[in-house]
Design a protein around this motif. Structure first.
Motif: not given
Length: 91
Positions: A14-21, A26-27
């Protein structure tokens, strides 16, 4: 244990894509600030630049992964990015 792992799996899906974006933003901000504050050709900056280049390919393969056309490259690039990031962060 099985129920806990299933719960974690659902949470990660559920949270993989939002956290990755958010993390990617930030990177990229960190990379931009590092360049404008004074870039030097040393080991730390070079591994950071390589990690950002790998991150761009990782994002592209993430889009292909969404369509199931990446042939596991998204996972392989993620492992490579993780290794380069850990090398960059440790020096």
């Amino acid at each position: 244990m099985k129920n806990f792992l299933q719960f974690i799996g659902k949470l990660v899906r559920k949270w993989h894509v939002p956290l990755a974006l958010v993390s990617t933003g930030v990177v990229f901000l960190h990379g931009y600030l590092a360049i404008i504050r004074g870039f030097k050709w040393d080991f730390t900056h070079t591994t950071g630049i390589l990690a950002i280049v790998l991150l761009v390919f990782l994002l592209f393969m993430g889009l292909k992964r969404f369509k199931r056309k990446d042939k596991k490259w998204h996972f392989k690039l993620a492992i490579g990015f993780l290794i380069l990031f850990m090398i960059h962060a440790s020096f």
